[in-house]
Structure formats: C-alpha cells, structure tokens
Write a protein that holds these residues in place. Structure first.
Motif, PDB file in Angstrom:
ATOM      1  N   SER A  80       0.831  -1.208   0.000  1.00 40.48           N
ATOM      2  CA  SER A  80       0.000   0.000   0.000  1.00 40.48           C
ATOM      3  C   SER A  80       0.862   1.254   0.000  1.00 40.48           C
ATOM      4  N   GLN A  84       0.944   4.153  -2.922  1.00 36.34           N
ATOM      5  CA  GLN A  84       0.830   5.591  -2.662  1.00 36.34           C
ATOM      6  C   GLN A  84       1.999   6.359  -3.259  1.00 36.34           C
ATOM      7  N   ALA A 149      -2.473  -7.124  11.071  1.00 39.92           N
ATOM      8  CA  ALA A 149      -3.608  -6.230  11.236  1.00 39.92           C
ATOM      9  C   ALA A 149      -4.518  -6.349  10.009  1.00 39.92           C
ATOM     10  N   GLN A 151      -5.811  -4.292   8.225  1.00 35.55           N
ATOM     11  CA  GLN A 151      -5.585  -3.307   7.170  1.00 35.55           C
ATOM     12  C   GLN A 151      -4.548  -3.767   6.145  1.00 35.55           C
ATOM     13  N   VAL A 152      -3.698  -4.725   6.497  1.00 35.42           N
ATOM     14  CA  VAL A 152      -2.654  -5.159   5.562  1.00 35.42           C
ATOM     15  C   VAL A 152      -3.067  -6.507   4.963  1.00 35.42           C
ATOM     16  N   PRO A 171      -5.895 -12.822  19.199  1.00 33.22           N
ATOM     17  CA  PRO A 171      -4.493 -12.417  19.053  1.00 33.22           C
ATOM     18  C   PRO A 171      -4.041 -11.517  20.202  1.00 33.22           C
ATOM     19  N   SER A 173      -1.415  -9.526  19.402  1.00 34.95           N
ATOM     20  CA  SER A 173      -0.914  -8.377  18.660  1.00 34.95           C
ATOM     21  C   SER A 173      -1.350  -8.462  17.215  1.00 34.95           C
ATOM     22  N   LEU A 174      -1.674  -7.281  16.671  1.00 31.95           N
ATOM     23  CA  LEU A 174      -2.022  -7.181  15.261  1.00 31.95           C
ATOM     24  C   LEU A 174      -0.854  -6.481  14.574  1.00 31.95           C
ATOM     25  N   GLU A 175      -0.015  -7.276  13.922  1.00 32.29           N
ATOM     26  CA  GLU A 175       1.248  -6.734  13.422  1.00 32.29           C
ATOM     27  C   GLU A 175       1.047  -5.894  12.173  1.00 32.29           C
ATOM     28  N   GLN A 176       1.991  -4.935  11.982  1.00 33.01           N
ATOM     29  CA  GLN A 176       1.808  -3.996  10.878  1.00 33.01           C
ATOM     30  C   GLN A 176       2.174  -4.619   9.538  1.00 33.01           C
ATOM     31  N   ASP A 177       2.970  -5.676   9.530  1.00 32.42           N
ATOM     32  CA  ASP A 177       3.195  -6.417   8.301  1.00 32.42           C
ATOM     33  C   ASP A 177       3.637  -7.836   8.645  1.00 32.42           C
ATOM     34  N   THR A 183       8.964 -11.922  12.853  1.00 34.77           N
ATOM     35  CA  THR A 183       9.994 -11.592  13.849  1.00 34.77           C
ATOM     36  C   THR A 183       9.551 -12.015  15.244  1.00 34.77           C
ATOM     37  N   LYS A 184       8.262 -11.762  15.542  1.00 31.26           N
ATOM     38  CA  LYS A 184       7.741 -12.121  16.874  1.00 31.26           C
ATOM     39  C   LYS A 184       7.854 -13.628  17.087  1.00 31.26           C
TER      40      LYS A 184
END
Lengths: 260, 353, 268
Positions: A80, A84, A149, A151-152, A171, A173-177, A183-184
């Motif tokens: 995304s 942009q 997350a 959104q991704v 969950p 955590s809702l990871e950003q990617d 990594t987690k």
C-alpha cells in the motif's frame, strides 16, 4: 492545476508510445533471452512488495547478468505504501504488489498479470514451545498469538481463514506487516503467527511451519505490471517478462511461492 | 575550645602550608595578595576540599586528618559567608536563613521563627519574603551573614565578605559586620586581600604570601613592624633592611638613613610615606635625612598623591612619599623630574630583624 | 515590541530574519498540508469513533507514564554524568544518546532480545514473576521510555553543567547532605532545563512508533497508540490517518503550550 493536466497529458502520450513500442520489440517475443535485445540500457526501478525481497533481489541479479549495462534498483516496502508512492509520482518502472487491491490503486499502468500466489501457513518457533497443533489454537486465549492487522493483506487473508474455520481469533498483537509477525515468532515472543509459506521458508532455521487445509480459502495473488509513466519502458517490459519466464518462476517457486 | 588548622595542600607547583589557631571569640584575618592560597585555606577548613597533609581539629574533634579522617562540610559546625554570598535565588530571604536550621533537622515553624529573628538582627525583617535577586549588595551580604550565623556555628568563615560591594556602601557594611563579629562568641576566620578590612575587623592578622605565612600578629603590631615588602606596601609603609651603627643605618644597596635613637646590628627601618617631604630647592635647616631624588611614578589616591622616588645613591632606591594634590601642582611633578626629599628622623621606626 | 512602539535593540538583521522565517515555514507547511487535506465534512463522525479515543487515551497515559519513568531514572543519570566524576564519561554519554541514532524498530528488537519472553532478562521475569512485557501497555511504556529518555538526559545534563556548583557547596556548609542538597538546591536551580527535557521527552514518547510496534505489538485498547493507529489507517484509509494525526497534533500542542506556560512561567 494547469501543470497537473499537462503532466497527465504527457503521461498519456508516453503510455501510448510505450504501448506502441511494446508490441514490436523483440524482447516480447523472446522472454528471458535478454542477449537478443540490444536496445536495453539504463536503470530499471522496481517497486516490489516486501515479501518479494529475497526472490526479486535474486531475479534482479540474474536479469542484470542477462542484460549487461542494465541496472535494476529495488524499492521494497508494504504494497500500500508503494502504491501511494507511485500515485504521488515516484519514478517507478515496474510495480509488483502483494495484493490485487493495491495494484488497483495505481491508475496509470499496463495490464497486470498475476505471477505467483502465496498461501498462509502457521509459523511457530523452533521446537513449537506453545504446542500448537492447528489453526483452532488461534482461538485459545492462553496462547500468545500474532496475526497481521486487518488493514494489511496478510491480515485480510487471515480474517478469511478464520471465517472459513469458524473461529474467533484471540491475538495478542495485530502486526503492521507479515515480517513483523514473523519476527515475533522467530524471537519466541509468540507461540504462533499466521504468515505466508514463503516467510516460513525464509526463516527456516528459527521457525517451523504447520500447514492447514483451510489455507486454500485465502490465497493471495501477486500481480505485476509495468507503469505508464515508467522512465525506462523497455527495461520495465523486459523485467516483467523475465519474472514471468520459466527462469523467473523457478526462483519464485524455490522460495515457496505457488504458480498462479 | 580552640580551632587548630595545619593546612597543607599541593596543587601542581603551588604548595600551601598554613598553620594557624583561632581562639573562641577571636577574629583572625587571613590576609594576602591574590593567589596566595587564602581561599584554598578557607575551603580546606570548611571541608570543601581535603588537605593533603596536616590536621584540622576543633579541640579534640578532628575534622580532617589524612589518610583516615575527613568530615564533609555538612558534618562540621560551621557557617560560611561566600564572596558573592551564593544566596539561593529560588528561596525567599527567610527561607535562605532558615535553610541551615532545616538541614540540621530543626522543625519548620521553629526554623522560620529563628530565621525571622536573625533577619531582624541584621535589620532586614521587611525583606523576609523577598527573593535575594531583588536585594542590594549590602542587604545580600547581611542575609548571607544571617544565614551563616543562624545555625549557631562554632566557626564562622568569611571569604572576602566586602569585596563585592561598591565603595560607598563598604564603609557602612564593614562597621556593621564588625558589630556582629564582636557579638559572635564562636571562632571567626576572615579571608581578605584588603588590609583595611583586616585591620578594622580582626583581632589578629595572619599574612600569607605564596602559600606561606610571612607574618602574624595584632593589627597595630603588623602595621608598625611589617616584615616583607608586601606587608609594608599593604600598610602603606616604607620598609628597608640595613645595618645600624649608632644613629646611622647603612642600606645594602647604598645610601644611609639617619635615626633619632641609636641602634646596632641588622634592623628593619620603617616610616610612613607621609613622613617624606618633597622640595624643588635643597632645603636648609633641621632635617638630617636629605636626599636628591628622581620621580619614578605618581599614583592618585582618594585624598593624597603617592609619589614613588629613586633617592639613590644617597638614600633608598625605592621610596614612597604621600603629598597633597595641591603640592603636586606646586611642584609641577612629572616622572623623571629631579627633586629633593627630606625625612624626619623622629618618624622612623627601627626594630631588630 | 510593537506595544512599546520602539525597540532598543534596533531592527532585526535580515540575514537572521530570512532563514528564520524560512525555517518556520519549513516546519509549518507540512502541517498546513495536513489541515488542507483533512476530510472536514466527515471529520466529526470519524473523530467520535470509540477507536480514536481509545488510542488517544492510551497514548496520553503511556507517554505520561514513560515520561515519569524517564524522570525517575534520567535525572539521576544526568546528575551522574554531570557531577559524578566518572571515568570515561564521554563514552557513557555517547551510549546514552544511542537510542537517538538507533532506528526505533531496531531499538524495539533490542528490547525484545533483552526483555522479551525469551530475552536475557525477560525469561527470568516470566518464569519467576510471571511478568511479560511485550503486548502489554507496560511494554508500550518501556519502549517509549527507551526512545525518549536521551532527550531528557541530555537536557538535564546540560542544565546541570551550566548550573553553578558552588551553590551546592554553600548548601553543604549549611549542613545539607548530598540528597537534601540535590532536592532543595540543585533541582530547583535546573528546573527550566528539567521542564524543557520533560517536554521533549513527553513529545517524543507521544509520537513513538517503531520501537512500540516492535516491542509491544499492536492491539487496540492495549498497545495501539495513536501513531500505530495512524500507520495502520494509512494502509487502507489515508483520510482516517490524517484525522488521527490532527487529533494527536492538537492534543500535544495544547498540552505542551499550557504546561510550558505554567511551569516555566511560574519560575521566571
């Protein structure tokens, strides 16, 4: 305002020119055999989804070897963000997205082709300390779980899977990617995360994968396209062709991608 | 109780070795030029620096004795008035004065009451709520004094307490400080480079040069019998060493000074600059010390002019004379000008070396 | 100046004024861009969604807690650097500033390696006390404090080094021990520096993204602070991201301006 219109008009002319040229170039007829295309030169800027980092870097080297004098530069980031950047006028020749939606966000482009697909897999730390057995464990409050997350793209895919299985994920955590989710797992912070097969493969010394049948409900298609405002249209076309060639497919499937 | 301070500090090539005692109720002035080590000595006694060798003790209580004993300043019964007072600007005057009491565990109300009593003593009751920033120099000095005395210290240390004041207020503040010191029953050590402060305020002077004590004694004694050039200049005296034989003292670099009273052997010869008179023509009559001289320098003081002369070979090579500004005009004094000088033998003091 | 009609210092030199105005524009124009691009028509409904307030509240609480943590640890650290007489002080100072240089995401990974469930310290926290920092608001506070603390330490150390140590000596001669001296004399005299450092620290913590999302993860109501919400909103709906950013901006400007006025204004 005048300037923007003028720029758009120019871009349209360029796009027409590109389409006109593309039809007649020998590159199209002999994909992957770059030595027969003497016209190629300069730099090819490829904007590619972060999940393609490993494979595309490899493909870029192979492409440069096949076309001496051509330099492939990459911009790897979330699809995304890339979309942009391209819309804001970044000088990209090729866009390879991790989801059709982000490809749709880019207006001035050639026809996108789905070149690979990626399926989800459960990633657990080496040795599976959380004793994860399957996708149902994602609804277990007592397990540490990371998913992307919503959104991704990988999060949207995960949501489809949970609907198909009929569970509500719990969950932590809702990871950003997807790389953040991986990594987690590799640091052992979570017992499991839902990531792509390719990601499991890329971290195979720290992470184990668990396949599950419902993954077929959320297959992620990767489209690739040349861009109408490409500074180097010939290079763009040649690179896309190279990715779609057998050589390109071999590199991609070796990394865990499935053929479309 | 007696304060014993054997202070020995080495800083690079500078060595301070000072041995002094202060009796209760006594005010001792540590007098010396800049860089003599006065402030270093005060800091050592306050505990702001540790001595390298020596011993500081109040009677049997040892404050500092290397290598083992060292009391930090907060554990010594002292009060210090710093040169620029160092009043805490974020506290009111009252809170400044109460600070030491509070730090020593006195309950808040009691401390404030005691502090306001001290502010009254120094005549600044109406400034209790004022921030120190808003005070005049003299007022700030009095607050600093009140702050130092409020804890009822055994030893009061004053570091150049009048140096930061302008000339107009010094006179008044000095007199007032003298009254407070008279009333104070503890030990007082005053560090100053101003001989007048020392003379007026102290019971005893300890004069140091280059980290060494050069002279010690009551102010009058020091004033009349200076032992080094520095002390002599400090108290405004002409001081020479020579060999006396009868009423004549022979100076080592040549020249002779005639005395009123006979003496023998090596002596100090001292006389005030006011005892020296200057003439354009050779004077006739009684003065026995008459030397031709050349003007080497002229300094304007408040009410007199100090003239520096070279009276060799007949007299001293470096001679000070104090005359009135009117006399300067009469004589048309300029450096290099030849003159005649006379010295009244009756004003010359001699004392054995 | 205009109220007095005449300025005693004369006119401002153009060589200074011009770059100053350019600098101001450089800082302000992007904000103006945000304002212009903001979806004003749908703003109220976006603004009053529960998610926004949840994220904003979490941001404010965590940034404030992180700032408190930084004050608690950072002021003594600054004191040690300025007054401790430590050997190799410049090296220690360089290490203190490392979080300024380190990409915050790397800082987050470093925190995971130490305080994570399998981390050097974290594994003992987990087995002995059952404490696990990642994915908790406490983890957000830790991540924000890690990134923001240098701002506080550097400001306070600067103030300490500029402060006259002789006031501390004066306090000692009045019978105050080192702790009392620090509390009653040193700290009040460096208050403006501490306030400035606190403001910087809080602002940095409020805007923290990389270390937070890496160390504490992202879960609404627990660890999703405003910057995380902004980032994720950017993935799908840039308009929402603009709205969230404006809220964050407005709140921080209001808080910082009013605090500065109160704290520093009161001291002068």
């Amino acid at each position: 305002m005048f300037r923007r219109t003028a720029f758009a008009a120019l871009a349209a002319v360029a796009a027409l020119a590109l389409a006109g040229c593309g039809d007649g170039t020998p590159a199209a007829s002999s994909p992957g055999n770059g030595s027969s295309t003497p016209a190629l030169s300069g730099a090819v800027n490829v904007f590619a989804a972060a999940s393609l980092t490993g494979t595309f870097t490899q493909l870029g080297k192979d492409f440069e070897a096949a076309h001496p004098g051509v330099k492939v530069t990459f911009n790897f980031a979330g699809s995304s963000a890339l979309a942009q950047q391209i819309e804001q006028g970044a000088p990209a020749d090729v866009f390879a997205s991790a989801a059709p939606k982000n490809m749709d966000d880019v207006k001035d482009k050639g026809t996108p082709t789905n070149f690979v697909k990626n399926t989800l897999e459960i990633a657990v730390p080496k040795g599976n300390p959380g004793k994860i057995t399957g996708i149902k464990d994602f609804a277990d409050k007592n397990k540490k779980i990371a998913i992307c997350a919503a959104q991704v793209p990988c999060g949207a895919a995960a949501a489809k899977v949970f609907t198909a299985v009929g569970i509500t994920a719990q969950p932590d955590s809702l990871e950003q990617d997807v790389k953040a989710a991986l990594t987690k797992v590799s640091l052992g912070e979570v017992d499991a995360a839902l990531v792509y097969k390719t990601d499991v493969l890329s971290a195979k010394d720290k992470v184990e994968g668990i396949e599950f049948p419902e993954s077929s409900k959320a297959v992620n298609e990767y489209p690739i396209a040349t861009l109408s405002k490409a500074p180097n249209p010939d290079g763009a076309k040649a690179f896309v062709d190279y990715v779609l060639s057998d050589k390109g497919k071999a590199v991609l499937t070796a990394a865990g991608f499935d053929a479309p | 109780m007696t304060l014993y301070a054997d202070v020995q500090v080495s800083r690079g090539s500078f060595d301070l070795a000072l041995d002094l005692t202060v009796e209760p109720g006594e005010v001792v002035a540590l007098l010396g030029p800049n860089g003599a080590g006065k402030t270093t000595a005060l800091r050592a006694i306050a505990g702001l620096l540790a001595v390298d060798r020596g011993r500081i003790a109040l009677d049997d209580t040892v404050w500092d004795e290397p290598p083992r004993t060292f009391r930090t300043p907060d554990r010594r019964p002292i009060g210090v008035v710093f040169q620029d007072y160092l009043l805490f600007n974020h506290l009111s005057c009252l809170e400044n004065v109460a600070f030491g009491l509070r730090a020593r565990g006195v309950e808040k109300q009691t401390a404030r009451l005691e502090a306001s009593r001290w502010l009254e003593t120094v005549g600044l009751s109406e400034y209790a709520r004022t921030r120190p920033r808003a005070l005049s120099g003299g007022q700030a000095q009095r607050v600093a004094l009140a702050r130092a005395l409020a804890t009822d210290p055994e030893l009061l240390l004053l570091d150049e307490p009048l140096a930061a004041l302008d000339a107009g207020t010094t006179l008044h503040v000095r007199a007032e400080l003298g009254q407070h010191l008279n009333r104070f029953e503890g030990h007082t050590l005053l560090v100053t480079h101003d001989p007048l402060d020392a003379m007026v305020l102290a019971d005893r002077l300890v004069i140091i040069e280059n980290g060494q004590v050069v002279q010690e004694g009551k102010p009058t004694e020091v004033a009349h019998r200076p032992r080094t050039d520095y002390v002599a200049q400090l108290v405004g005296l002409n001081l020479y060493r020579g060999d006396a034989s009868g009423t004549a003292v022979r100076l080592p670099e040549g020249g002779t000074i005639t005395l009123a009273e006979p003496a023998t052997g090596p002596v100090h010869v001292a006389f005030p600059p006011t005892a020296v008179s200057l003439y354009v023509q050779p004077p006739s009559g009684s003065p026995r010390n008459t030397w031709p001289a050349v003007v080497t320098g002229i300094e304007q003081h408040a009410h007199t002019v100090r003239v520096r002369l070279d009276a060799s070979p007949a007299g001293p090579a470096d001679l000070l004379a104090d005359i009135t500004p009117a006399a300067v005009a009469d004589l048309h004094l300029t450096p290099g000008q030849p003159l005649h000088t006379t010295l009244k033998a009756t004003e010359v003091h001699t004392y054995p070396v | 100046m205009s109220r007095r009609g005449r300025s005693t210092s004369g006119r401002l030199p153009l060589v200074l004024l011009l770059p100053a105005l350019l600098g101001l524009a450089f800082l302000l124009v992007p904000l103006v861009g945000l304002l212009i691009k903001a979806p004003w028509s749908t703003l109220p409904e976006r603004l009053f969604s529960a998610d926004v307030w949840q994220a904003l509240r979490l941001s404010l609480v965590c940034a404030t807690a992180a700032t408190a943590l930084c004050l608690l640890l950072g002021v003594p650290l600054a004191w040690l650097l300025a007054r401790g007489g430590l050997p190799g002080r410049s090296v220690i100072r360089a290490f203190v500033t490392v979080p300024l240089v380190l990409p915050p995401v790397v800082g987050g990974v470093a925190l995971l390696l130490v305080l994570g469930r399998r981390g050097l310290v974290g594994q003992h926290l987990d087995t002995w006390f059952g404490i696990s920092l990642p994915f908790t608001p406490a983890g957000v506070v830790v991540a924000e404090a890690f990134v923001a603390m240098p701002f506080l330490v550097i400001s306070v150390e600067g103030a300490l080094r500029a402060a006259d140590p002789r006031y501390e000596e004066a306090a000692a001669t009045l019978g105050a021990g080192r702790w009392l001296t620090f509390r009653r004399v040193t700290l009040p005299s460096i208050a403006p520096g501490v306030v400035a450092g606190t403001v910087l620290c809080w602002a940095r913590a409020l805007g923290e993204f990389g270390a937070t999302i890496t160390f504490a993860g992202n879960f609404p109501g627990r660890t999703t602070t405003m910057p995380l919400a902004v980032y994720l909103a950017l993935e799908t709906d840039p308009d929402v991201a603009v709205v969230l950013s404006l809220v964050l901006l407005l709140v921080s400007v209001v808080v910082l301006a009013s605090l500065r006025e109160r704290w520093i204004g009161g001291l002068r």
